[in-house]
Design a protein around this motif. Sequence first.
Motif, PDB file in Angstrom:
ATOM      1  N   THR A 380       0.825  -1.211   0.000  1.00 23.94           N
ATOM      2  CA  THR A 380       0.000   0.000   0.000  1.00 23.94           C
ATOM      3  C   THR A 380       0.857   1.258   0.000  1.00 23.94           C
ATOM      4  O   THR A 380       0.561   2.228  -0.712  1.00 23.94           O
ATOM      5  CB  THR A 380      -0.937   0.006   1.221  1.00 23.94           C
ATOM      6  OG1 THR A 380      -1.738  -1.173   1.200  1.00 23.94           O
ATOM      7  CG2 THR A 380      -1.833   1.231   1.218  1.00 23.94           C
ATOM      8  N   ILE A 381       1.924   1.247   0.787  1.00 18.92           N
ATOM      9  CA  ILE A 381       2.798   2.425   0.883  1.00 18.92           C
ATOM     10  C   ILE A 381       3.376   2.786  -0.479  1.00 18.92           C
ATOM     11  O   ILE A 381       3.463   3.972  -0.832  1.00 18.92           O
ATOM     12  CB  ILE A 381       3.923   2.170   1.913  1.00 18.92           C
ATOM     13  CG1 ILE A 381       3.346   2.123   3.331  1.00 18.92           C
ATOM     14  CG2 ILE A 381       5.009   3.246   1.814  1.00 18.92           C
ATOM     15  CD1 ILE A 381       4.331   1.682   4.391  1.00 18.92           C
ATOM     16  N   TRP A 382       3.744   1.784  -1.292  1.00 22.04           N
ATOM     17  CA  TRP A 382       4.332   2.075  -2.606  1.00 22.04           C
ATOM     18  C   TRP A 382       3.268   2.384  -3.657  1.00 22.04           C
ATOM     19  O   TRP A 382       3.524   3.162  -4.597  1.00 22.04           O
ATOM     20  CB  TRP A 382       5.197   0.913  -3.081  1.00 22.04           C
ATOM     21  CG  TRP A 382       6.484   0.757  -2.346  1.00 22.04           C
ATOM     22  CD1 TRP A 382       6.943  -0.359  -1.714  1.00 22.04           C
ATOM     23  CD2 TRP A 382       7.496   1.757  -2.152  1.00 22.04           C
ATOM     24  NE1 TRP A 382       8.168  -0.123  -1.132  1.00 22.04           N
ATOM     25  CE2 TRP A 382       8.535   1.163  -1.388  1.00 22.04           C
ATOM     26  CE3 TRP A 382       7.644   3.088  -2.531  1.00 22.04           C
ATOM     27  CZ2 TRP A 382       9.682   1.856  -1.011  1.00 22.04           C
ATOM     28  CZ3 TRP A 382       8.782   3.787  -2.155  1.00 22.04           C
ATOM     29  CH2 TRP A 382       9.787   3.174  -1.400  1.00 22.04           C
ATOM     30  N   LEU A 383       2.077   1.791  -3.533  1.00 20.59           N
ATOM     31  CA  LEU A 383       1.037   2.054  -4.531  1.00 20.59           C
ATOM     32  C   LEU A 383       0.506   3.483  -4.444  1.00 20.59           C
ATOM     33  O   LEU A 383       0.045   4.046  -5.448  1.00 20.59           O
ATOM     34  CB  LEU A 383      -0.115   1.060  -4.365  1.00 20.59           C
ATOM     35  CG  LEU A 383       0.179  -0.369  -4.831  1.00 20.59           C
ATOM     36  CD1 LEU A 383      -1.006  -1.278  -4.546  1.00 20.59           C
ATOM     37  CD2 LEU A 383       0.524  -0.398  -6.323  1.00 20.59           C
ATOM     38  N   ILE A 384       0.586   4.097  -3.271  1.00 15.51           N
ATOM     39  CA  ILE A 384       0.106   5.482  -3.128  1.00 15.51           C
ATOM     40  C   ILE A 384       0.943   6.461  -3.951  1.00 15.51           C
ATOM     41  O   ILE A 384       0.376   7.234  -4.748  1.00 15.51           O
ATOM     42  CB  ILE A 384       0.043   5.875  -1.637  1.00 15.51           C
ATOM     43  CG1 ILE A 384      -1.118   5.139  -0.963  1.00 15.51           C
ATOM     44  CG2 ILE A 384      -0.123   7.397  -1.479  1.00 15.51           C
ATOM     45  CD1 ILE A 384      -1.184   5.318   0.535  1.00 15.51           C
ATOM     46  N   PRO A 385       2.288   6.494  -3.839  1.00 18.85           N
ATOM     47  CA  PRO A 385       3.050   7.401  -4.709  1.00 18.85           C
ATOM     48  C   PRO A 385       2.943   7.024  -6.188  1.00 18.85           C
ATOM     49  O   PRO A 385       3.022   7.901  -7.058  1.00 18.85           O
ATOM     50  CB  PRO A 385       4.483   7.265  -4.201  1.00 18.85           C
ATOM     51  CG  PRO A 385       4.536   5.960  -3.489  1.00 18.85           C
ATOM     52  CD  PRO A 385       3.172   5.793  -2.892  1.00 18.85           C
ATOM     53  N   SER A 386       2.748   5.728  -6.478  1.00 18.14           N
ATOM     54  CA  SER A 386       2.530   5.326  -7.866  1.00 18.14           C
ATOM     55  C   SER A 386       1.256   5.971  -8.400  1.00 18.14           C
ATOM     56  O   SER A 386       1.221   6.490  -9.530  1.00 18.14           O
ATOM     57  CB  SER A 386       2.436   3.792  -7.960  1.00 18.14           C
ATOM     58  OG  SER A 386       2.266   3.382  -9.301  1.00 18.14           O
ATOM     59  N   GLY A 387       0.201   5.975  -7.575  1.00 12.90           N
ATOM     60  CA  GLY A 387      -1.055   6.609  -7.968  1.00 12.90           C
ATOM     61  C   GLY A 387      -0.920   8.122  -8.119  1.00 12.90           C
ATOM     62  O   GLY A 387      -1.496   8.714  -9.042  1.00 12.90           O
ATOM     63  N   ILE A 388      -0.137   8.744  -7.233  1.00 16.41           N
ATOM     64  CA  ILE A 388       0.094  10.195  -7.339  1.00 16.41           C
ATOM     65  C   ILE A 388       0.793  10.510  -8.652  1.00 16.41           C
ATOM     66  O   ILE A 388       0.441  11.475  -9.353  1.00 16.41           O
ATOM     67  CB  ILE A 388       0.928  10.696  -6.142  1.00 16.41           C
ATOM     68  CG1 ILE A 388       0.123  10.566  -4.844  1.00 16.41           C
ATOM     69  CG2 ILE A 388       1.363  12.152  -6.360  1.00 16.41           C
ATOM     70  CD1 ILE A 388       0.926  10.845  -3.589  1.00 16.41           C
TER      71      ILE A 388
END
Length: 410
Positions: A380-388
């Motif tokens: 989840t921590i890495w998918l958030i900046p990927s989404g940004i």
Amino acid sequence: MNFNTKFKLSFMMFLEFFIWGGWFVTLGLFLEKNLSTTGAQSAAAFSTQSFGAIIAPFIIGLIADKYFNAERILGVLHLIGAVLMFQMYNAEDFTAFYPYVFAYMVAYMPTLALVNSVSFNQMTNPEKEFGVIRVWGTIGWIIAGLTISLVFAWDSSENAAAGMLRNTFLMTCIASLVLGIYSFMLPKTPPKIAKGEKKTITEILGLDAFALLKDKNYLIFFLASIMICIPLAFYYQNASLFLGEIEMTNLTSKMALGQVSEVLFMLLLPVFFGKFGIKKTLLVGMIAWVVRYALFAYGNVNELSFMLLIGIALHGICYDFFFVSGQIYTDSKAGEKFKSAAQGMITLATYGVGMLIGFWVAGVITDTYVTPDGVHDWQTIWLIPSGIAVLVALTFALAFKEKKPTPVTA
């Protein structure tokens, strides 16, 4: 440029970035393993880089450019840095550590501009000569990572837990002391502002370059540059901690793949830039951030370890195709009047404002997705900046209309 001068400048660049890479890459892992920090505390430590970037123009514009030779203030700042780094080495908790890392970054960040100033002052053709000198900085960063991992193994799970990462500060202290003394042997680089010459604070600090923001396309690029620094901050703050927690071996040397990639893609950048133009080049850089963090989210140290290594190696595209291309784009838009000031402005926006926001966001997200016993939900921590990064790329693609650059004259 004669060989002696070229050697001096190359060794200066090597030490400058050996120093940065010698402690900053493993800082996140050190903070949690040795100082038991929270995500917010880690964000505060990394944010000192942004505060240093914000304060740097005042040191360079109001002091170095007006009163002292660049090589002398470079030496003084690195000698101060050596003392502060030694205090960081001795700090036993975050409360003691933070004031020293803050002071260190305020001292170090101006040196990034000073080494460039010393170099450019000796060059008759910077476009051809600077790259050969600057590449030694990247080599210095790589050598620092290899030293930490392959020579001393300070970043191994056992040694990191035993506090051996603390030695990175001692190593950097010694390198800072060497560069501090060595700087006084560098070619003389006198102040740019002559005695008796009067300039306004706005001119000295390069604030005139904000006239570039009158151009809609450049304003869109400028805002995108700030926003894409949020994903970038996640990498700086969490990468070593993430790789350490999942028990990647020789993690710092493997993270140096990013700098090797940076050199390779730097060579490809002019070809890509010339063939596809600024918009597509910048978009490739943004999309690389999306892919990189998706690879981190779903990779592991077993059968999917190749995903982690590819994610690390994407640094060359992430950095060169957006940040270096952005510097080229800024230069083309600025015209002769604003060239130096414009580069200072985009650096302030990215490493200053953008990264400051990014480190805060990364700290909040890291603290949100962690269990009471300290296990992080890295997917989840890495998918958030990927989404940004997806949102920034889509907004930029729709809003930016590529056209031939027209220099700003007023």
